[in-house]
Design an enzyme around this catalytic site. Structure first.
Site, PDB file in Angstrom:
ATOM      1  N   ASP A   1      21.060  33.423  -3.461  1.00  0.00           N
ATOM      2  CA  ASP A   1      22.478  33.113  -3.238  1.00  0.00           C
ATOM      3  C   ASP A   1      22.772  31.609  -3.212  1.00  0.00           C
ATOM      4  O   ASP A   1      23.915  31.210  -3.002  1.00  0.00           O
ATOM      5  CB  ASP A   1      22.955  33.757  -1.925  1.00  0.00           C
ATOM      6  CG  ASP A   1      22.108  33.337  -0.731  1.00  0.00           C
ATOM      7  OD1 ASP A   1      21.000  32.802  -0.939  1.00  0.00           O
ATOM      8  OD2 ASP A   1      22.555  33.538   0.411  1.00  0.00           O
TER       9      ASP A   1
ATOM     10  N   GLU B   1       9.195  27.328   6.861  1.00  0.00           N
ATOM     11  CA  GLU B   1       8.840  26.326   5.847  1.00  0.00           C
ATOM     12  C   GLU B   1       7.759  25.398   6.376  1.00  0.00           C
ATOM     13  O   GLU B   1       6.743  25.139   5.713  1.00  0.00           O
ATOM     14  CB  GLU B   1      10.086  25.507   5.474  1.00  0.00           C
ATOM     15  CG  GLU B   1      11.237  26.319   4.879  1.00  0.00           C
ATOM     16  CD  GLU B   1      12.172  26.957   5.902  1.00  0.00           C
ATOM     17  OE1 GLU B   1      11.829  26.954   7.110  1.00  0.00           O
ATOM     18  OE2 GLU B   1      13.237  27.458   5.501  1.00  0.00           O
TER      19      GLU B   1
HETATM   20  C1  UGA Z   1      18.134  30.760   5.331  1.00  0.00           C
HETATM   21  C2  UGA Z   1      17.110  30.031   4.488  1.00  0.00           C
HETATM   22  O1  UGA Z   1      17.760  29.301   3.472  1.00  0.00           O
HETATM   23  C3  UGA Z   1      16.181  31.058   3.872  1.00  0.00           C
HETATM   24  O2  UGA Z   1      15.309  30.439   2.979  1.00  0.00           O
HETATM   25  C4  UGA Z   1      15.454  31.746   5.002  1.00  0.00           C
HETATM   26  O3  UGA Z   1      14.634  32.752   4.482  1.00  0.00           O
HETATM   27  C5  UGA Z   1      16.456  32.400   5.928  1.00  0.00           C
HETATM   28  O4  UGA Z   1      17.472  31.455   6.325  1.00  0.00           O
HETATM   29  C6  UGA Z   1      15.737  32.903   7.154  1.00  0.00           C
HETATM   30  O5  UGA Z   1      16.020  32.438   8.222  1.00  0.00           O
HETATM   31  O6  UGA Z   1      14.879  33.732   6.971  1.00  0.00           O
HETATM   32  P1  UGA Z   1      20.033  32.519   4.622  1.00  0.00           P
HETATM   33  O7  UGA Z   1      21.074  32.150   3.640  1.00  0.00           O
HETATM   34  O8  UGA Z   1      20.389  32.550   6.042  1.00  0.00           O
HETATM   35  O9  UGA Z   1      18.774  31.595   4.405  1.00  0.00           O
HETATM   36  O10 UGA Z   1      19.342  33.922   4.231  1.00  0.00           O
HETATM   37  P2  UGA Z   1      19.625  34.912   3.050  1.00  0.00           P
HETATM   38  O11 UGA Z   1      20.128  34.192   1.867  1.00  0.00           O
HETATM   39  O12 UGA Z   1      20.385  36.064   3.566  1.00  0.00           O
HETATM   40  O13 UGA Z   1      18.133  35.410   2.734  1.00  0.00           O
HETATM   41  C7  UGA Z   1      17.175  34.593   2.118  1.00  0.00           C
HETATM   42  C8  UGA Z   1      16.574  35.339   0.917  1.00  0.00           C
HETATM   43  O14 UGA Z   1      15.953  36.535   1.383  1.00  0.00           O
HETATM   44  C9  UGA Z   1      17.592  35.731  -0.116  1.00  0.00           C
HETATM   45  O15 UGA Z   1      17.069  35.545  -1.396  1.00  0.00           O
HETATM   46  C10 UGA Z   1      17.841  37.195   0.186  1.00  0.00           C
HETATM   47  O16 UGA Z   1      18.234  37.970  -0.928  1.00  0.00           O
HETATM   48  C11 UGA Z   1      16.515  37.653   0.746  1.00  0.00           C
HETATM   49  N1  UGA Z   1      16.676  38.754   1.728  1.00  0.00           N
HETATM   50  C12 UGA Z   1      17.635  38.728   2.667  1.00  0.00           C
HETATM   51  C13 UGA Z   1      15.796  39.810   1.677  1.00  0.00           C
HETATM   52  O17 UGA Z   1      14.919  39.846   0.816  1.00  0.00           O
HETATM   53  N2  UGA Z   1      15.958  40.832   2.580  1.00  0.00           N
HETATM   54  C14 UGA Z   1      16.929  40.845   3.518  1.00  0.00           C
HETATM   55  O18 UGA Z   1      17.010  41.810   4.301  1.00  0.00           O
HETATM   56  C15 UGA Z   1      17.795  39.755   3.556  1.00  0.00           C
HETATM   57 MN    MN Z   2      21.104  32.424   1.630  1.00  0.00          MN
END
Ligand code: UGA
Ligand code: MN
Length: 339
Positions: free
Chosen positions: A198, A283
């Site tokens: 995203d 990270e």
């Molecule tokens: C922030 C950081 O930018 C992420 O790199 C980090 O993994 C995340 O926080 C965290 O705290 O774990 P954020 O925008 O809050 O990111 O998180 P998302 O974009 O919702 O998820 C990160 C990635 O994991 C996305 O590519 C999303 O598609 C994936 N994701 C999310 C999953 O594979 N499973 C889920 O249940 C939710």
């Molecule tokens: Mn995100």
């Protein structure tokens, strides 16, 4: 004997007829002559046209020959460029993704960005017990070099609707599946970047990371409730972190803010993301396992003064009118239409 009068009339008539024929003969001859002249002129014009078109064809033929030579040169340049591009270090992009209404839109946007980046391999890992048809079909048509994997996050590690988003880490097992895939490849040259599905990426960020020696770092826009977070640079080296949230973390960076040379993963085969790394520490924990020191960090994006990646988050779409639609009109959106 005919009367003289008749003979006289007959002779006069004959003379008059001859005179008439004589007069008109001239006219007939002139008319014919005019027509012939006209035809001659037409022939002349056609000949002129033919000559000028012959010349035109000759000119076009020469131009065609020149263009053919130019085309051959361009083809050579293009294949040279393709060779040059494929000799660039490969970027391995690890992207976790999960099922949600906006998934295909996010993946589409990201894939369109990646189409402009030479020599990449996109590893897409679904947070799912099996590969979904949507992602399978999407990847099959994405025109990128890719690997499709899947692993489900266990229920107890999944965020609940009511949970704040920082409570549990996301994409951890998926990124680890990506790392595992890379570890199994024979290649030792390349760069690894964790590209969430995203975020928004400037094409330049990929060229900044391309020649990473150990770990490249740069600012990330719109993250941590700030305009940006960034490594702090002193005398060309990273001296600390500009971030509100725990600036004392060893490597206080968002996932989008760094890339790692593939070699480091090969040299540290046990390095993975840990579910229990702690809030905002995924990270930092990984880089520590990779044996990275502050001195190893390579500031990019003009000494970390430029934002080339944004931690954008796609707004959750409300679909609340679906139920209302059904109640009021007796029908709602066709579920066979993929969104
Ligand atoms: C922030 C950081 O930018 C992420 O790199 C980090 O993994 C995340 O926080 C965290 O705290 O774990 P954020 O925008 O809050 O990111 O998180 P998302 O974009 O919702 O998820 C990160 C990635 O994991 C996305 O590519 C999303 O598609 C994936 N994701 C999310 C999953 O594979 N499973 C889920 O249940 C939710
Ligand atoms: Mn995100």
């Amino acid at each position: 004997m005919l009367p003289r009068k008749f003979i006289y009339i007959y002779l006069c008539g004959t003379v008059a007829a001859f005179v008439w024929i004589f007069i008109n003969f001239a006219t007939w001859c002139t008319d014919n002559g005019d027509e012939i002249d006209l035809e001659k002129k037409k022939v002349q014009i056609f000949q002129q046209k033919y000559e000028s078109q012959k010349n035109d064809i000759e000119v076009l033929r020469r131009q065609l020959d020149e263009l053919k030579v130019e085309l051959r040169r361009a083809e050579t340049r293009l294949s040279q460029r393709d060779n040059d591009l494929s000799s660039l270090p490969k970027i391995y992009l690890i992207t976790p993704t999960h099922t949600r209404p906006e998934q295909k839109a996010d993946l589409t946007r990201l894939s369109y960005t990646l189409r402009h980046v030479p020599n990449i391999h996109w590893i897409v890992i679904e947070d799912s017990p099996s590969k979904t048809v949507l992602v399978k079909k999407f990847l099959a048509g994405c025109k990128l070099s890719y690997t499709h994997l899947n692993v489900a996050t266990p229920e107890n590690y999944k965020l609940k609707e009511s949970d704040p988003n920082w409570l549990k880490p996301r994409g951890v097992l998926q990124r680890n599946a990506g790392i595992d895939w890379i570890q199994k490849q024979p290649q030792t040259k390349g760069v690894v970047y964790f590209a969430d599905d995203d975020n928004t990426y400037d094409l330049q960020v990929f060229e900044e990371m391309r020649f990473t020696v150990k770990v490249s770092v740069w600012p990330v826009g719109l993250v941590g409730y700030l305009w940006y977070e960034s490594p702090v640079i002193k005398n060309g080296k990273v001296s600390g972190w500009y971030t509100y949230w725990k600036p004392n973390r060893k490597f206080a960076m968002d996932m989008a803010g760094f890339a790692v040379n593939l070699r480091l993963f090969k040299e540290n085969p046990s390095a993975v993301f840990h579910m229990k790394a702690g809030r905002g520490n995924l990270e930092s924990d990984l880089l520590t396992q990779l044996g990275v020191t502050m001195d190893d960090l390579e500031p990019k994006a003009s000494g970390c003064t430029k934002v080339l990646v944004w931690h954008t988050r796609t707004e959750k779409s409300s679909l609340k009118n679906e139920d209302k639609m059904l109640k009021l009109y007796g029908y709602n959106s066709d579920k066979t239409i993929e969104v």
